[in-house]
Design an enzyme around this catalytic site. Sequence first.
Site, PDB file in Angstrom:
ATOM      1  N   ASP A 100     -45.553 -78.142 -63.296  1.00 31.99           N
ATOM      2  CA  ASP A 100     -44.392 -77.360 -62.912  1.00 31.99           C
ATOM      3  C   ASP A 100     -43.155 -78.079 -63.426  1.00 31.99           C
ATOM      4  O   ASP A 100     -42.984 -79.274 -63.194  1.00 31.99           O
ATOM      5  CB  ASP A 100     -44.334 -77.247 -61.380  1.00 31.99           C
ATOM      6  CG  ASP A 100     -43.952 -75.865 -60.920  1.00 31.99           C
ATOM      7  OD1 ASP A 100     -42.861 -75.400 -61.303  1.00 31.99           O
ATOM      8  OD2 ASP A 100     -44.735 -75.247 -60.174  1.00 31.99           O
ATOM      9  N   ASP A 202     -40.000 -73.168 -63.661  1.00 34.23           N
ATOM     10  CA  ASP A 202     -39.520 -72.529 -62.434  1.00 34.23           C
ATOM     11  C   ASP A 202     -38.259 -71.701 -62.727  1.00 34.23           C
ATOM     12  O   ASP A 202     -37.411 -72.142 -63.511  1.00 34.23           O
ATOM     13  CB  ASP A 202     -39.183 -73.670 -61.458  1.00 34.23           C
ATOM     14  CG  ASP A 202     -39.023 -73.232 -60.014  1.00 34.23           C
ATOM     15  OD1 ASP A 202     -39.969 -72.674 -59.470  1.00 34.23           O
ATOM     16  OD2 ASP A 202     -37.948 -73.492 -59.439  1.00 34.23           O
ATOM     17  N   GLU A 266     -41.616 -68.598 -65.032  1.00 30.57           N
ATOM     18  CA  GLU A 266     -41.574 -67.832 -63.786  1.00 30.57           C
ATOM     19  C   GLU A 266     -40.370 -66.906 -63.862  1.00 30.57           C
ATOM     20  O   GLU A 266     -39.226 -67.362 -63.835  1.00 30.57           O
ATOM     21  CB  GLU A 266     -41.450 -68.750 -62.564  1.00 30.57           C
ATOM     22  CG  GLU A 266     -41.559 -67.949 -61.258  1.00 30.57           C
ATOM     23  CD  GLU A 266     -40.763 -68.524 -60.090  1.00 30.57           C
ATOM     24  OE1 GLU A 266     -41.107 -68.193 -58.950  1.00 30.57           O
ATOM     25  OE2 GLU A 266     -39.782 -69.263 -60.302  1.00 30.57           O
ATOM     26  N   HIS A 327     -47.851 -69.268 -54.465  1.00 28.90           N
ATOM     27  CA  HIS A 327     -47.413 -69.962 -53.255  1.00 28.90           C
ATOM     28  C   HIS A 327     -46.160 -69.338 -52.657  1.00 28.90           C
ATOM     29  O   HIS A 327     -45.641 -69.858 -51.674  1.00 28.90           O
ATOM     30  CB  HIS A 327     -47.158 -71.428 -53.594  1.00 28.90           C
ATOM     31  CG  HIS A 327     -46.053 -71.591 -54.596  1.00 28.90           C
ATOM     32  ND1 HIS A 327     -46.141 -71.085 -55.882  1.00 28.90           N
ATOM     33  CD2 HIS A 327     -44.832 -72.147 -54.492  1.00 28.90           C
ATOM     34  CE1 HIS A 327     -45.022 -71.343 -56.516  1.00 28.90           C
ATOM     35  NE2 HIS A 327     -44.204 -71.987 -55.715  1.00 28.90           N
ATOM     36  N   ASP A 328     -45.658 -68.272 -53.268  1.00 29.89           N
ATOM     37  CA  ASP A 328     -44.446 -67.620 -52.770  1.00 29.89           C
ATOM     38  C   ASP A 328     -44.717 -66.235 -52.179  1.00 29.89           C
ATOM     39  O   ASP A 328     -43.809 -65.618 -51.624  1.00 29.89           O
ATOM     40  CB  ASP A 328     -43.431 -67.446 -53.908  1.00 29.89           C
ATOM     41  CG  ASP A 328     -42.906 -68.774 -54.437  1.00 29.89           C
ATOM     42  OD1 ASP A 328     -42.767 -69.721 -53.633  1.00 29.89           O
ATOM     43  OD2 ASP A 328     -42.645 -68.860 -55.644  1.00 29.89           O
TER      44      ASP A 328
HETATM   45  C1  GLC Z   1     -39.625 -70.844 -57.457  1.00 33.52           C
HETATM   46  C2  GLC Z   1     -40.804 -71.458 -56.741  1.00 33.52           C
HETATM   47  C3  GLC Z   1     -40.514 -71.479 -55.265  1.00 33.52           C
HETATM   48  C4  GLC Z   1     -39.301 -72.336 -55.030  1.00 33.52           C
HETATM   49  C5  GLC Z   1     -38.128 -71.842 -55.870  1.00 33.52           C
HETATM   50  C6  GLC Z   1     -37.065 -72.868 -55.924  1.00 33.52           C
HETATM   51  O1  GLC Z   1     -39.441 -69.520 -57.135  1.00 33.52           O
HETATM   52  O2  GLC Z   1     -41.973 -70.770 -57.058  1.00 33.52           O
HETATM   53  O3  GLC Z   1     -41.598 -71.948 -54.521  1.00 33.52           O
HETATM   54  O4  GLC Z   1     -38.953 -72.321 -53.684  1.00 33.52           O
HETATM   55  O5  GLC Z   1     -38.484 -71.607 -57.209  1.00 33.52           O
HETATM   56  O6  GLC Z   1     -37.474 -73.964 -56.705  1.00 33.52           O
END
Ligand code: GLC
Length: 545
Positions: A100, A202, A266, A327-328
């Site tokens: 990540d 991210d 992402e 995980h979100d």
């Molecule tokens: C992304 C991650 C999430 C995190 C956010 C801030 O969306 O997947 O889990 O809280 O970024 O880093």
Amino acid sequence: MTEAYRWWQRGVVYQIYPRSFMDSNGDGIGDLPGITARLDYLQRLGVDAIWISPFYPSPMADFGYDIANYVDVDPIFGTLADFDVLLAAAHTRGLRVILDLVPNHTSDQHPWFRESRTARDNPKRDWYLWRDPGPDGGPPNNWLSNFGGSAWAWDAATGQYYLHSFVKEQPDLNLRNPAVEAAIADVMRFWLDRGVDGFRADVMHGMLKDDQWRDNPPNPHWAPNSNPYLAQLQIYSRNRPDAHPIIARMRRLVDSYPGDRVLIGEIYLPNEQLMQYYGPNLDEAHLPFNFQLIALPWSAPLVRQAVDAYEAALPPGGWPNWVLGNHDRHRLASRVGPAQARVGLLLLLTLRGTPTWYYGDEIGMQDVPIPPEQVQDPWEKNVPGLGLGRDPERTPMQWDAGPYAGFSTVPPWLPVADDYRTVNVAMEEQDPTSSLALCRAVLALRGRTPALQVGSYRAVPAGDPDVFAYLRTAGDSRWLVVLNLGPESHTCVLTDPGGTALIQVSTYLDRQGTAALSALSVRPHEGLLLECDNTLLLQTPLSPA
Ligand code: GLC
Ligand code: CA
């Protein structure tokens, strides 16, 4: 014929949330040696790559997405040496490792920010997004944090606000500053030099903000008592066109390394905007994450429509990908129900494009309700009661029926699901009809079937509104996927292709054999994977698990 394709096109990605995968040292929190200890499981499962959510030093305000040092390992997760062991052990097993990368923000405890906040004329001041108050003395504009409230935090010492798109302990970096971009490139080199196979970046669509700091307009479709972040159309605080050259430079850096490294982004945006992240010459993200399967209402016509629209929107040569959980977002088995979850897995693993699934989805793990006093997620703490919290989908992996599901020897940081005595890896490994057995069977078939890895996709009429059917074709090899997204049985009338086909997999793992496509019966919540033109395989039928 698959040689022309890269591993990240043919392969399957498995996401590991490290806090919750395997605890090796009995502190209730998963760690890197824990992952290493479970690599054999992942190899047997048949995935090609793991993506590990952040394990870098962090105060854990957002459980590792608030990074205080990009080039080390948090002691909770282990050491750099543990990471090297994990990487080598993964590579020995033919598993790629994706890390990540969080370029949008750091922790407020990162030395860069600690320096930046000391004085307005500090050389690191411009590494973050500092602004004077607005005309009324309040925040500089109306931008919202993803996790509730204003995106601006006041710093009394220097009399300015700083931007935080997430919690206030996560100040946004100023990626317009070339020194910041260079620092992030150094971070990428650090890990690429160590041998990682790529990054999942991210909030790739959030890296730049409007350079005029304009207010976001209200969202006319926002429903009161829903996610307050969605009350605005986030047109100025993210998805800015001038971010694309930065992404292209990240991509060039990744491509400059030998051995096929990958850049995944992402990006939560509708198709048309999402596709821009492939880059005008396919020179940005290899895979801009496609989250539609997470967001869609689960109905055959809507899923088919979404798949077709995505396929049609892809730029020429852009490689598709599908994400089923992360995980979100709430767990697949909780979103669609345990029976449909198997249909979802078959869909994920047979659509055209790289599949990514979330740890535990293979055994049918569900969201775990978290009592208020055990809530960990800052989002749930800031915006309680709307079901936004992400703890339910982050609970410990269910390995066996022993204490704490074999995840740890002490009470874990989040509770283990009540169903762990029956939903766990050890039980499902013994059960030839389990969800785990289904994943293994489909992955094994996929692994030796070019049509399923890289073949073309075409939806075909199934003669029933609950059923989504499509063909995957490579050369003479044609595979048919028939998914019943409803709770009733149906007799499908498939004329394109017609004739007979060989059922290779039912999601119930209890039937194989030839079937007439003009009257193909599917049971409630059943998915079928059939091989058309199957003379060869008819001679060597597949064992069920
Ligand atoms: C992304 C991650 C999430 C995190 C956010 C801030 O969306 O997947 O889990 O809280 O970024 O880093
Ligand atoms: Ca541990």
